[in-house]
Design an enzyme around this catalytic site. Sequence first.
Site, PDB file in Angstrom:
ATOM      1  N   ARG A  51     -56.460  14.069 -21.961  1.00  0.00           N
ATOM      2  CA  ARG A  51     -56.470  14.296 -20.792  1.00  0.00           C
ATOM      3  C   ARG A  51     -56.521  15.981 -20.895  1.00  0.00           C
ATOM      4  NH1 ARG A  51     -52.912   9.776 -17.754  1.00  0.00           N
ATOM      5  NH2 ARG A  51     -53.252   8.286 -18.844  1.00  0.00           N
ATOM      6  N   HIS A 104     -63.630   6.775 -16.804  1.00  0.00           N
ATOM      7  CA  HIS A 104     -62.607   7.333 -16.767  1.00  0.00           C
ATOM      8  C   HIS A 104     -61.685   6.419 -15.789  1.00  0.00           C
ATOM      9  CE1 HIS A 104     -59.786  10.633 -17.639  1.00  0.00           C
ATOM     10  NE2 HIS A 104     -59.669  10.663 -16.115  1.00  0.00           N
ATOM     11  N   TYR A 139     -65.622  12.732   3.043  1.00  0.00           N
ATOM     12  CA  TYR A 139     -65.792  13.693   3.910  1.00  0.00           C
ATOM     13  C   TYR A 139     -67.143  14.972   3.353  1.00  0.00           C
ATOM     14  CZ  TYR A 139     -62.457  11.519   7.328  1.00  0.00           C
ATOM     15  OH  TYR A 139     -61.549  10.663   7.874  1.00  0.00           O
TER      16      TYR A 139
END
Length: 824
Positions: free
Chosen positions: A41, A87, A130
């Site tokens: 990570r 993931h 968006y």
Amino acid sequence: MTAASTEPTDPQIAERIEDVDVSTEMQGSFLEYAYSVIYSRALPDARDGLKPVQRRILFGMTEMGLRPDRGHVKSSRVVGEVMGKYHPHGDSAIYDALVRLAQPFTLRVPLVDGHGNFGSLDDGPAASRYTEARLAAPATAMADGLDEDVVDFVPNYDNSFMQPEVMPSAFPNLLVNGASGIAVGMATNMAPHNLVEVAHAARHLIENPEATLDELMEFVPGPDFPSGGTIVGLDGVRDAYATGRGSFKTRAKVAVEQLSARKTGLVVTELPYLVGPEKVIEKIKDGVNAKKITGISDVADHTDRKRGMRLVIGIKTGFNPQAVLEQLYRLTPLEDGFSINNVALVDGQPQTLGLRELLQVYVDHRMRVVTRRSEFRLARRRERLHLVEGLLIAILDIDEVIQVIRTSDDSEQARSRLMQVFDLSQIQSEYILELRLRRLTRFSRIELETERDDLLAEIARLEELLGSEARIRRLVADELEEVADRFGTPRRTMLTEGRVLPARQAARSATATPLEHADVPCRVLLGATGRIARVDRPEGTDELVITVPTRRSKHDALRSSLDTTSRSEIGAVTSRGRLIRFSPLDLPALPANAPQLAAGVRVADYLGLADRSERVLAIVSLTSDRPIVLGTAQGVVKRVTAGGYPNRPDFEVISLKAGDEVVGAAQGGDDDELVFVTTDAQLLHFPASNVRPQGCPAGGMAGIKLADGARVISFDAIKPADLDRVVVVTVAATSDTLLGADPGAAKVSAFEEFPGKGRATGGVRAQRFLKGQDSLAVAWVGPAPAHALGADGAVRGLPDALDKRDASGTPIDAPVAVVGRRIG
């Protein structure tokens, strides 16, 4: 202490109780968690500079075909694809990483081309539904070669898909874009760098495996932030490059401008890395309200897409703008610290790496990538050659091939008989059986023979490449150069050797007039190669005396110098006919004993010249009663009336005609001698009193009469006190050798040998051209001794003895780019 765990008490299932030591269980679980965070990570891989989520995003977008020439798709679609296949850690983590890859103010070379609101330094991005995204062009270089077995692939979280363990990474992404992350017990914070500089450093390491850190820092002098700004003090940068840890200060780029007829302001055009304008405004308002900051009338953010960053800070009447700026540096994020902690994964283990180690890990990775790619291509070429050779056999004996196939009972028998009759392999026989009849033409045979020859040549080239490590190194270096040419941009962050006081010491040193340094006499030095610095008067002395360096080094040839004070406002005259006001306060301070201009900064960076073709020609005083004198390439001369200059940051001092530019400038009186030198080796000098001073808007008057095709390459003003020691340096070459292909011939003559003539005449010959020579490449007139430099600033030799006025000169060993006078 122990903990008991039981399974459901089913009558048919025997009860099972396990005793577990809590400390052992906690230790094991913590180590597993820490390893997962560190490896999967938080920390980037030193080879491609990517964290796992970033790598999976780029690979997922590559698999989706979101290339730069395709349309954008919704970011939520990318997030879903990556989360579902590679993931499984939540959409917010994936979208946050995707946003960072697309932010030009975060990455020096963005890898994702975002469309929509991807946030700013002060605001977060819009929701993924968006915004839209696709791969940026540099990301294709990161993934180039994935289909050629250049890296290992590993299973995804549920073994249903394969994903790359590391990206091929055609450029050193970790150094170029930096990284940040917090793991368990460790963290990383790496600064972004300039792609061109890093690529050149990597090439140098490839060609010189034993290269030292100092040699690499010649190519990578410091970080290059996307937001620009200035790095103050390079000791921390060198510590970071040597040990992997270091810290330094970054400052905003601020200019003092006249906002109106009666109001002066500070205009901020670049901020420290990851500092937003709203944060700066908030800190300024808090400081003003707490009466810690004085002299500020208002703050306005005029940032827009057309002008970029523009934060205007109004200064109250009667306050020194430089003093107010020192307060802002001390009390607001206009000056910020950056700590480097180069922690990255090397062979799956976290390590702290210096600059050389980071470059070495990347170079080793690219060597393996190029080797595996070449092996893959060699295998494919050999396979294709095997098929082509079988096809050629079939076409040569096509009638017999058809007869064998027609008399066979089935395809299996046909394959076996073809292998026996024509000595073919099973693969060749299968390929012939699938052959279409339209390939049985003479033209196809010619094509196959051509293809065979090309394949043989390609196989030989690949075998030769794989058989030589030196060739592989050269190929890796060439590919790095190509990527740097495609995606490289000029440096944005300026580097200075200035020193910044610690916060407590700066607070204690603040007085009623909060100036960090006294306004001391100094000399500003402008080098012939475009570097600028200042030399302060040593404390306790009444006169500024500069000791001439005993050993000449890079860049140590002067174009112009000016005695002034460290906080005065002076002007820089450029080739575009502009005069730019600036203060020498933030220039690197060189020692008075043997100063070296190599330690200065590029004047174009210091003044923020947007057009790199614009050159600074001279440093002049704005308070002197001596006019500024200029000469242009088209032979125009002008003297600018002293004083009365426009009260603007920059303004024109001459109105140039189309295609013309200023080639020389100085500050001189009526008794000075003005000198022109042209490409056709004509020298003209006449008294400055022959040129009437004019206002800034004027266009000057005729200075020298030029022959067809000739232009002025040198102009200067010679003081009467220097006339007896002035020399004329000329370097003759052909037009083709202006690029440095042939050094040419140089000549040094006494200025006294050149008779003076009237203004607007043609001058006298300054050098006789030999066969093959047709122009002057370089010319310079000034006090001896003259110092010549190459294009890289290295010292070049000139003839020691003075020659006749119209002699042909002496051949020189290396090309001369500029000539200047000695520091002193």
